[in-house]
Design a protein around this motif. Structure first.
Motif, PDB file in Angstrom:
ATOM      1  N   ASP A 116      21.744  39.167  55.963  1.00  0.00           N
ATOM      2  CA  ASP A 116      20.674  38.444  55.892  1.00  0.00           C
ATOM      3  C   ASP A 116      19.844  38.250  56.887  1.00  0.00           C
ATOM      4  N   ARG A 117      20.426  37.894  57.846  1.00  0.00           N
ATOM      5  CA  ARG A 117      19.702  37.622  59.298  1.00  0.00           C
ATOM      6  C   ARG A 117      19.168  38.915  59.867  1.00  0.00           C
ATOM      7  N   ALA A 118      19.890  40.077  59.644  1.00  0.00           N
ATOM      8  CA  ALA A 118      19.394  41.305  60.062  1.00  0.00           C
ATOM      9  C   ALA A 118      18.069  41.671  59.565  1.00  0.00           C
ATOM     10  N   VAL A 119      18.196  41.557  58.131  1.00  0.00           N
ATOM     11  CA  VAL A 119      16.684  41.807  57.355  1.00  0.00           C
ATOM     12  C   VAL A 119      15.597  40.768  58.014  1.00  0.00           C
ATOM     13  N   SER A 120      15.983  39.475  58.222  1.00  0.00           N
ATOM     14  CA  SER A 120      14.815  38.556  58.445  1.00  0.00           C
ATOM     15  C   SER A 120      14.518  39.176  60.067  1.00  0.00           C
ATOM     16  N   HIS A 121      15.374  39.668  60.963  1.00  0.00           N
ATOM     17  CA  HIS A 121      15.054  39.756  62.332  1.00  0.00           C
ATOM     18  C   HIS A 121      14.082  41.189  62.181  1.00  0.00           C
ATOM     19  N   ALA A 122      14.625  42.060  61.418  1.00  0.00           N
ATOM     20  CA  ALA A 122      13.813  43.392  61.092  1.00  0.00           C
ATOM     21  C   ALA A 122      12.210  43.034  60.913  1.00  0.00           C
ATOM     22  N   PHE A 123      12.008  42.134  59.889  1.00  0.00           N
ATOM     23  CA  PHE A 123      10.669  41.641  59.304  1.00  0.00           C
ATOM     24  C   PHE A 123       9.955  40.996  60.310  1.00  0.00           C
ATOM     25  N   SER A 124      10.645  40.311  61.257  1.00  0.00           N
ATOM     26  CA  SER A 124       9.903  39.445  62.167  1.00  0.00           C
ATOM     27  C   SER A 124       9.594  40.212  63.410  1.00  0.00           C
ATOM     28  N   VAL A 125      10.302  41.485  63.646  1.00  0.00           N
ATOM     29  CA  VAL A 125       9.854  42.140  64.537  1.00  0.00           C
ATOM     30  C   VAL A 125       8.745  43.191  64.331  1.00  0.00           C
ATOM     31  N   ALA A 126       8.655  43.425  63.173  1.00  0.00           N
ATOM     32  CA  ALA A 126       7.722  44.295  62.448  1.00  0.00           C
ATOM     33  C   ALA A 126       6.173  43.383  62.452  1.00  0.00           C
ATOM     34  N   CYS A 127       6.372  42.142  62.406  1.00  0.00           N
ATOM     35  CA  CYS A 127       5.113  41.352  62.354  1.00  0.00           C
ATOM     36  C   CYS A 127       4.736  40.800  63.768  1.00  0.00           C
TER      37      CYS A 127
ATOM     38  N   ILE B  23       3.002  37.589  71.361  1.00  0.00           N
ATOM     39  CA  ILE B  23       3.231  37.297  69.946  1.00  0.00           C
ATOM     40  C   ILE B  23       2.096  37.850  69.117  1.00  0.00           C
ATOM     41  N   GLY B  24       2.303  38.320  67.933  1.00  0.00           N
ATOM     42  CA  GLY B  24       1.374  39.247  67.133  1.00  0.00           C
ATOM     43  C   GLY B  24       0.791  40.618  67.533  1.00  0.00           C
TER      44      GLY B  24
ATOM     45  N   GLN C   7      10.792  50.596  55.633  1.00  0.00           N
ATOM     46  CA  GLN C   7       9.746  50.748  54.817  1.00  0.00           C
ATOM     47  C   GLN C   7       9.318  49.623  54.490  1.00  0.00           C
ATOM     48  N   ARG C   8      10.209  48.707  54.045  1.00  0.00           N
ATOM     49  CA  ARG C   8       9.774  47.192  53.446  1.00  0.00           C
ATOM     50  C   ARG C   8       9.018  46.364  54.928  1.00  0.00           C
ATOM     51  N   ALA C   9       9.935  46.490  55.887  1.00  0.00           N
ATOM     52  CA  ALA C   9       9.817  45.849  57.020  1.00  0.00           C
ATOM     53  C   ALA C   9       8.079  46.407  57.635  1.00  0.00           C
ATOM     54  N   LEU C  10       7.784  47.607  57.420  1.00  0.00           N
ATOM     55  CA  LEU C  10       6.550  47.998  57.827  1.00  0.00           C
ATOM     56  C   LEU C  10       5.256  47.393  56.812  1.00  0.00           C
ATOM     57  N   ARG C  11       5.811  47.200  55.588  1.00  0.00           N
ATOM     58  CA  ARG C  11       4.738  46.813  54.589  1.00  0.00           C
ATOM     59  C   ARG C  11       4.667  45.150  54.959  1.00  0.00           C
ATOM     60  N   VAL C  12       5.566  44.602  55.432  1.00  0.00           N
ATOM     61  CA  VAL C  12       5.445  43.115  55.718  1.00  0.00           C
ATOM     62  C   VAL C  12       4.750  42.972  56.990  1.00  0.00           C
ATOM     63  N   GLY C  13       5.019  43.935  57.966  1.00  0.00           N
ATOM     64  CA  GLY C  13       4.001  43.862  59.156  1.00  0.00           C
ATOM     65  C   GLY C  13       2.754  43.736  58.999  1.00  0.00           C
ATOM     66  N   LYS C  14       2.325  44.976  57.870  1.00  0.00           N
ATOM     67  CA  LYS C  14       0.722  45.016  57.736  1.00  0.00           C
ATOM     68  C   LYS C  14       0.259  44.050  56.871  1.00  0.00           C
TER      69      LYS C  14
END
Length: 442
Positions: free
Chosen positions: A94-105, A112-113, A143-150
C-alpha cells in the motif's frame, strides 16, 4: 504478488550522494540488465530523475527483493553497499502505491509540484515496456499514477507551488544584490523551471533578463515569449560578468559554474554583490562558490528550509495529498477485487459444469420429456444457480473496501472445493498485455 519500491532521493540522501548515484542512460541500462536476471523479480521498472533513483518491482519475496535490488544499486553506482543502504528507503504494498502516486503529483519533488516528473515517469514506463520488463502489475500502477499526476495538475493549482520556490529564490537574491528592477538577471537553461523563472522576473519588472542555453533555438523561443534577450552559449562567461543575479536550472551532469570561474567573474565585477539561484539537481553551481567575496549561492536545500520556515507550503499541497489518499484507496480496492475475480470465475465455471452434467443426466433418464419442458427445466436450474452465486459476487464489491477479499477467496476455495489449478489458469488468461501509453494518459 508483492509490490516493492526501493530508492533514494533528496529526502533520504545528501546532495553529494545523490549526484554520485544519478543514473545516466548507460548506467540505467546496466541496472535494468542486472535486475532482469534476478530470480526474485517478476517485473521491474527503474525511475531516474535529477533528484531520485528508484526501482519499482513485483517481487517473489520481500527480503529477497530488497537484498537483490539494494546490491544491484550499489554495484552499478559504485557506492559501498553499507553507505548506500543507510540512505535507501523501502516502501511495500500500500505504501508503495501511495509513494508512486505522490511522486507522479510532484509532492515528493524538491521543487514541490513540478510537472516534469510526469514526462520522466512516462519515459521510464515506455522504456520498461519496450524491454518487456513490466507486466500487468507495474503497467497498471504506473498508468494509474500518470493519470493521478495529471489530475493533480488540472484539478488543483499545484503548479503555483513551483512559482513559490522561484519567488523565494529571487527574494533571497534581491536581499543580497538590491532591487531586481535595477538589476540584470541571467537565466541559464530553457526548461520548465527556467521558463517559470523568466516569467516571474518579467512580472517583477527586472531591469534586464538574459537567457543562455546550449540549444540556441530553445533560448530564442523562450525569449520571444517574454521579450527577453539571448546570448550564445559560448558567450555565457561575459554574460555572467554582467549579471547581478544568475538563475540556473539545466540538466547538466557536471557543474556549469565552478569555483575558478566564479572567482574569475567576481574579479571582473570588482566583487560587486552577485547572487546565484541554483534550481538544478545535480547542482549547476559548486557550493564553494558561496565562499567567493561578494557572492551568494541559494540552492534548493536552502530554499526548502526557507519555505518550511516561513510556512510557504500552500493549501494546494494539502488538496493534492487528499487527492492521493482518495486515489490510493480506489486503486487498492480495485486491485483487491481483481485479485479475487479469478476465484469467482472458477466458481461460475464449476457451477456451469455441474449444471451441464446434471442436465445431460436428466436427458438420459427422461427421454420422453418434450423439448419445451426440457428447455424450461434447464432455464429454471440456471436461474437457481445464478441466484445462489449472486450473493458471493456482490460481497466481493462490498468487501473490497475492507481489505478482506483474500480470506474471502480462501473461504470460497474451501466451501466449493475449487481446483487451485483452475483458478491459476483463469488468472493467466486474464492477464492483459502491456498497454502503450500516449500523450493523453498524462
Amino acid at each position: 504478488m508483492t509490490l516493492l519500491v526501493i530508492g533514494l532521493s533528496h529526502r533520504s540522501a545528501p546532495i553529494d550522494l545523490l549526484e554520485r548515484t544519478t543514473l545516466g542512460e548507460d548506467r540505467a541500462r546496466t541496472l535494468r540488465s542486472v535486475l532482469a536476471t534476478s530470480q526474485q523479480l517478476r517485473e521491474v521498472l527503474v525511475v531516474t530523475t535529477c533528484n531520485r533513483t528508484e526501482v519499482y518491482a513485483d517481487v517473489v519475496t520481500f527480503h529477497g527483493g530488497v537484498g537483490e535490488i539494494s546490491q544491484a544499486l550499489a554495484d552499478v553506482t559504485e557506492v559501498d553497499a553499507p553507505v548506500l543502504r543507510d540512505h535507501l528507503y523501502v516502501h511495500h504494498e500500500d505504501r508503495a502505491v501511495s509513494h508512486a502516486f505522490s511522486v507522479a503529483c510532484g509532492l515528493d519533488s524538491m521543487a514541490i509540484g513540478e510537472s516534469q516528473i510526469l514526462g520522466q515517469l512516462r519515459s521510464s514506463l515506455r522504456t520498461a515496456q519496450s524491454c518487456d520488463e513490466v507486466g500487468p502489475e507495474l503497467n497498471a500502477l504506473f498508468q494509474r499514477a500518470l493519470r493521478v499526476g495529471k489530475r493533480a495538475h488540472t484539478e488543483t493549482e499545484l503548479d503555483d507551488v513551483s512559482l513559490s520556490l522561484v519567488s523565494a529564490g529571487l527574494e533571497e537574491a534581491e536581499r543580497h544584490v538590491g532591487p531586481l528592477t535595477e538589476r540584470s538577471v541571467l537565466v541559464i537553461g530553457a526548461g520548465a523551471m527556467s521558463a517559470l523563472s523568466v516569467a516571474t522576473l518579467t512580472r517583477s519588472g527586472a531591469a534586464e533578463v538574459i537567457i543562455a542555453n546550449r540549444t540556441q533555438a530553445k533560448a530564442e523561443h523562450l525569449a520571444r515569449a517574454y521579450a527577453a534577450r539571448t546570448v550564445a552559449w559560448e558567450e555565457r562567461v561575459a554574460a555572467l560578468v554582467s549579471a547581478d543575479v544568475v538563475v540556473t536550472c539545466t540538466g547538466a551532469s557536471g557543474r556549469i559554474v565552478g569555483r575558478d570561474l566564479a572567482e574569475q567573474v567576481a574579479a571582473a565585477r570588482h566583487h560587486r554583490p552577485q547572487a546565484y539561484v541554483d534550481l538544478a539537481l545535480p547542482l549547476d553551481v559548486d557550493p564553494s562558490v558561496g565562499e567567493v567575496e561578494g557572492v551568494q549561492v541559494v540552492g534548493l536545500s536552502r530554499l526548502g528550509e526557507i519555505m518550511a520556515r516561513d510556512g510557504m507550503v500552500p493549501a494546494q499541497v494539502q488538496q493534492v495529498r487528499d487527492l492521493v489518499v482518495e486515489e490510493v484507496a480506489a486503486y487498492l480496492a480495485a486491485r483487491r477485487v481483481q485479485a479475487v475475480a479469478p476465484t469467482l470465475t472458477a466458481l461460475r465455471s464449476r457451477a456451469r459444469a455441474v449444471v451441464d452434467a446434471e442436465l445431460e443426466r436428466l436427458d438420459t433418464r427422461t427421454p420422453e420429456m418434450d423439448e419445451a419442458t426440457r428447455k424450461q427445466v434447464a432455464l429454471t436450474v440456471h436461474r437457481v444457480v445464478e441466484k445462489i452465486l449472486h450473493t458471493p459476487t456482490v460481497r466481493v464489491k462490498e468487501m473490497a473496501d475492507k481489505d478482506v477479499t483474500g480470506s474471502y477467496a480462501e473461504a470460497l476455495h474451501r466451501l466449493f472445493d475449487l481446483d487451485p489449478h483452475t483458478v491459476a489458469a483463469v488468472s493467466a488468461a486474464n492477464v492483459e498485455p502491456p498497454v502503450e501509453i500516449g500523450h493523453q494518459d498524462a
